[in-house]
Design a protein around this motif. Structure first.
Motif, mmCIF file in Angstrom:
data_model
loop_
_atom_site.group_PDB
_atom_site.id
_atom_site.type_symbol
_atom_site.label_atom_id
_atom_site.label_comp_id
_atom_site.label_asym_id
_atom_site.label_seq_id
_atom_site.Cartn_x
_atom_site.Cartn_y
_atom_site.Cartn_z
ATOM 1 N N GLY A 34 75.819 15.918 69.938
ATOM 2 C CA GLY A 34 76.234 14.992 70.979
ATOM 3 C C GLY A 34 76.286 13.553 70.505
ATOM 4 O O GLY A 34 76.009 12.621 71.269
ATOM 5 N N ALA A 35 76.689 13.341 69.252
ATOM 6 C CA ALA A 35 76.649 12.002 68.670
ATOM 7 C C ALA A 35 77.885 11.179 68.980
ATOM 8 O O ALA A 35 77.898 9.976 68.740
ATOM 9 N N LEU A 36 78.944 11.803 69.512
ATOM 10 C CA LEU A 36 80.193 11.102 69.769
ATOM 11 C C LEU A 36 80.420 10.909 71.259
ATOM 12 O O LEU A 36 80.193 11.823 72.057
ATOM 13 N N THR A 37 80.858 9.704 71.623
ATOM 14 C CA THR A 37 81.238 9.392 72.992
ATOM 15 C C THR A 37 82.673 8.883 72.971
ATOM 16 O O THR A 37 83.001 7.987 72.186
ATOM 17 N N VAL A 38 83.517 9.457 73.824
ATOM 18 C CA VAL A 38 84.942 9.137 73.815
ATOM 19 C C VAL A 38 85.361 8.641 75.190
ATOM 20 O O VAL A 38 85.070 9.280 76.211
ATOM 21 N N SER A 46 76.662 7.638 67.568
ATOM 22 C CA SER A 46 75.245 7.327 67.703
ATOM 23 C C SER A 46 74.493 7.626 66.412
ATOM 24 O O SER A 46 75.049 8.134 65.441
ATOM 25 N N ASP A 47 73.204 7.339 66.429
ATOM 26 C CA ASP A 47 72.362 7.591 65.262
ATOM 27 C C ASP A 47 72.173 9.079 64.990
ATOM 28 O O ASP A 47 71.667 9.455 63.927
ATOM 29 N N ASP A 48 72.551 9.934 65.940
ATOM 30 C CA ASP A 48 72.321 11.369 65.785
ATOM 31 C C ASP A 48 73.302 12.033 64.832
ATOM 32 O O ASP A 48 73.139 13.205 64.487
ATOM 33 N N CYS A 49 74.351 11.312 64.396
ATOM 34 C CA CYS A 49 75.346 11.894 63.499
ATOM 35 C C CYS A 49 74.696 12.260 62.166
ATOM 36 O O CYS A 49 74.008 11.446 61.550
ATOM 37 N N THR A 50 74.932 13.492 61.712
ATOM 38 C CA THR A 50 74.403 13.955 60.431
ATOM 39 C C THR A 50 75.486 14.071 59.366
ATOM 40 O O THR A 50 75.186 14.405 58.221
ATOM 41 N N GLY A 51 76.745 13.812 59.732
ATOM 42 C CA GLY A 51 77.831 13.941 58.767
ATOM 43 C C GLY A 51 78.213 15.366 58.478
ATOM 44 O O GLY A 51 78.712 15.681 57.387
ATOM 45 N N CYS A 52 78.038 16.275 59.461
ATOM 46 C CA CYS A 52 78.311 17.692 59.224
ATOM 47 C C CYS A 52 79.806 18.002 59.156
ATOM 48 O O CYS A 52 80.215 19.007 58.571
ATOM 49 N N GLY A 53 80.655 17.177 59.771
ATOM 50 C CA GLY A 53 82.095 17.389 59.710
ATOM 51 C C GLY A 53 82.656 18.337 60.741
ATOM 52 O O GLY A 53 83.856 18.637 60.706
ATOM 53 N N THR A 140 70.293 20.378 61.148
ATOM 54 C CA THR A 140 71.390 19.420 61.270
ATOM 55 C C THR A 140 72.231 19.664 62.507
ATOM 56 O O THR A 140 73.070 18.834 62.855
ATOM 57 N N ARG A 141 72.047 20.798 63.175
ATOM 58 C CA ARG A 141 72.912 21.134 64.293
ATOM 59 C C ARG A 141 72.303 20.817 65.642
ATOM 60 O O ARG A 141 73.004 20.807 66.654
ATOM 61 N N GLY A 142 71.019 20.528 65.710
ATOM 62 C CA GLY A 142 70.430 19.988 66.921
ATOM 63 C C GLY A 142 70.367 20.959 68.068
ATOM 64 O O GLY A 142 70.518 22.164 67.931
ATOM 65 N N ALA A 143 70.192 20.394 69.276
ATOM 66 C CA ALA A 143 69.912 21.194 70.466
ATOM 67 C C ALA A 143 71.155 21.607 71.219
ATOM 68 O O ALA A 143 71.072 22.276 72.224
ATOM 69 N N ALA A 144 72.334 21.213 70.736
ATOM 70 C CA ALA A 144 73.554 21.530 71.482
ATOM 71 C C ALA A 144 74.192 22.836 71.031
ATOM 72 O O ALA A 144 75.253 23.202 71.487
ATOM 73 N N THR A 145 73.560 23.544 70.104
ATOM 74 C CA THR A 145 74.139 24.767 69.567
ATOM 75 C C THR A 145 73.452 25.988 70.134
ATOM 76 O O THR A 145 72.387 25.896 70.747
ATOM 77 N N PRO A 146 74.012 27.179 69.957
ATOM 78 C CA PRO A 146 73.326 28.398 70.383
ATOM 79 C C PRO A 146 71.950 28.541 69.763
ATOM 80 O O PRO A 146 71.091 29.229 70.293
ATOM 81 N N ALA A 147 71.713 27.871 68.613
ATOM 82 C CA ALA A 147 70.411 27.967 67.977
ATOM 83 C C ALA A 147 69.299 27.418 68.856
ATOM 84 O O ALA A 147 68.141 27.810 68.738
ATOM 85 N N ALA A 148 69.657 26.483 69.746
ATOM 86 C CA ALA A 148 68.640 25.856 70.572
ATOM 87 C C ALA A 148 68.230 26.729 71.749
ATOM 88 O O ALA A 148 67.271 26.435 72.436
ATOM 89 N N GLN A 149 68.988 27.808 71.989
ATOM 90 C CA GLN A 149 68.638 28.680 73.088
ATOM 91 C C GLN A 149 67.391 29.478 72.733
ATOM 92 O O GLN A 149 67.042 29.643 71.581
#
Length: 404
Positions: A34-38, A46-53, A140-149
């Motif tokens: 959730g590092a991008l706001t449009v 935001s600072d949360d960007c990890t550069g994952c692409g 690097t994928r944070g809480a917004a992915t299925p991994a966070a479930q």
């Protein structure tokens, strides 16, 4: 976008910044942190960007890019490996000593594009995505992915399979569906080769080519000269009627072009045709009036006008269309209707308008279906004449002018 982050942003290619009708939020929706706001004023990071692409792969016009992806494998598909070579793809989280020899290394497997996979296959390469089993709870994928479930899934259901958490899964599936539709025998494969989680770094290692860096003095000079946010005084096209990014600055989507070229080459190789599902359909009703707002706001040159002075034809190239629907939303008369699939490969004439010379101002204009309504006047002169007629009726009534 920021001096301390490698992500690059080409504003002229960004749909929301080109027009208020470009309601794209693909990068923000794809970002696992959730590092991008449009919004129409700009794209912020935001600072949360990890550069994952992952956002780079999601952007339909490649308005976002990482410096490390400007070379092979993303931006220069012509510079590919030799025909017949095996192409394996690894995540940069995997230590170099444990990667497959000669593997293409991405910051995240989610940075893979469908067009790149198809291009590699078209080049005769055997493409393999190496899944190390680390994606489900990758830091690097944070809480917004299925991994966070939770382990039991979002609602107490069965846990998500590891393949569903692999961020390249959708791109691989889409590429394989296109290959199947073409009758090709080639497939992009995912190979499970788990490694101990203890080998995984706590954060994404820096890229070998992380782009330009700024020292402390240069950073503050950069901040003063180019403050955060948008760097111009004009509003986006459609904001106040002034075009910040005119139609002359449009360009085809690189990813769309990459996919189309690969599909055409594969179709020719297998004696088939590019599936109709690849080509959108666009229809224009009789309400089309040659205002050309749709042309100005189409970001990829899918809509153009052929005007020889006597007639003006609205042309549609389905191969360039990314189905963003900006043309639909921009048409002041609601004359356009788009369907995202089922079209044809050829450039089509959507509407033909006869050009006339206005007897009032001398400018050319598109004739309507009712010449009696035109009365030989262009739309602006008709509005002026209508205003004068209304004023006369209100001042003097419908009858003749009174005698004094």
């Amino acid at each position: 976008m920021r001096a301390d982050r490698p992500l690059l942003h080409a504003e002229a290619s960004c749909l929301p910044l080109r027009s208020r009708h470009g309601q794209c939020r693909a990068c923000a929706n794809a970002c696992p942190r959730g590092a991008l706001t449009v919004d129409v004023q700009g794209v912020t990071l935001s600072d949360d960007c990890t550069g994952c692409g992952v956002c780079v792969a999601a952007c339909p016009t490649e308005a976002l890019m990482l410096p490390e992806l400007l070379d092979e494998p993303m931006a220069t598909p012509a510079a590919s490996a030799a025909t017949g070579q095996r192409r394996s793809v690894e995540c940069r989280m995997v230590p170099e000593a444990r990667r497959e020899a000669g593997a293409t290394v991405l910051p995240c497997l989610g940075a893979l594009r469908v067009g790149q996979l198809l291009h590699w296959v078209q080049q005769g390469q055997t493409v393999t995505i190496v899944d190390r089993g680390w994606c489900r709870d990758c830091p690097t994928r944070g809480a917004a992915t299925p991994a966070a479930q939770s382990a039991d899934g979002p609602t107490g259901a069965a846990p998500l399979p590891a393949a569903a958490c692999m961020p390249a899964a959708d791109a691989v599936e889409t590429a394989n569906l296109w290959l199947e539709a073409l009758g090709a025998s080639e497939r992009v494969t995912v190979v499970s080769a788990p490694l101990p989680v203890s080998l995984r770094p706590a954060a994404l290692p820096p890229a070998d080519d992380a782009g330009p860096t700024l020292d402390r003095r240069a950073f503050f000079r950069h901040a003063v000269q180019r403050p955060a946010g948008r760097h111009r005084q004009v509003q986006p096209m459609g904001g106040n009627g002034r075009a910040a990014y005119p139609a002359s600055q449009r360009k085809p989507s690189p990813e769309r072009t990459r996919q189309h070229q690969a599909l055409q080459a594969l179709a020719q190789r297998h004696g088939t045709a590019v599936p109709a599902e690849f080509y959108p359909q666009l229809h224009a009703s009789d309400a089309c009036c040659d205002d050309r707002m749709c042309v100005a706001l189409c970001p990829t040159t899918a809509l153009t006008v052929a005007d020889d002075g006597a007639t003006a034809r609205l042309l549609f190239d389905p191969a360039h269309c990314i189905a963003c629907r900006a043309c639909e939303r921009a048409c002041p008369h609601g004359a356009l209707a788009l369907q995202a699939y089922g079209g044809a490969a050829t450039v089509q004439t959507l509407a033909t308008h006869t050009r006339l010379v206005c007897r009032g101002c001398g400018d050319t204009y598109a004739a309507t279906a009712s010449p009696s309504v035109d009365n030989g006047l262009c739309p602006l002169c008709r509005k002026t004449q209508s205003f004068i007629d209304d004023a006369r009726r209100q001042l003097f009534g419908a009858g003749p002018l009174p005698l004094v």
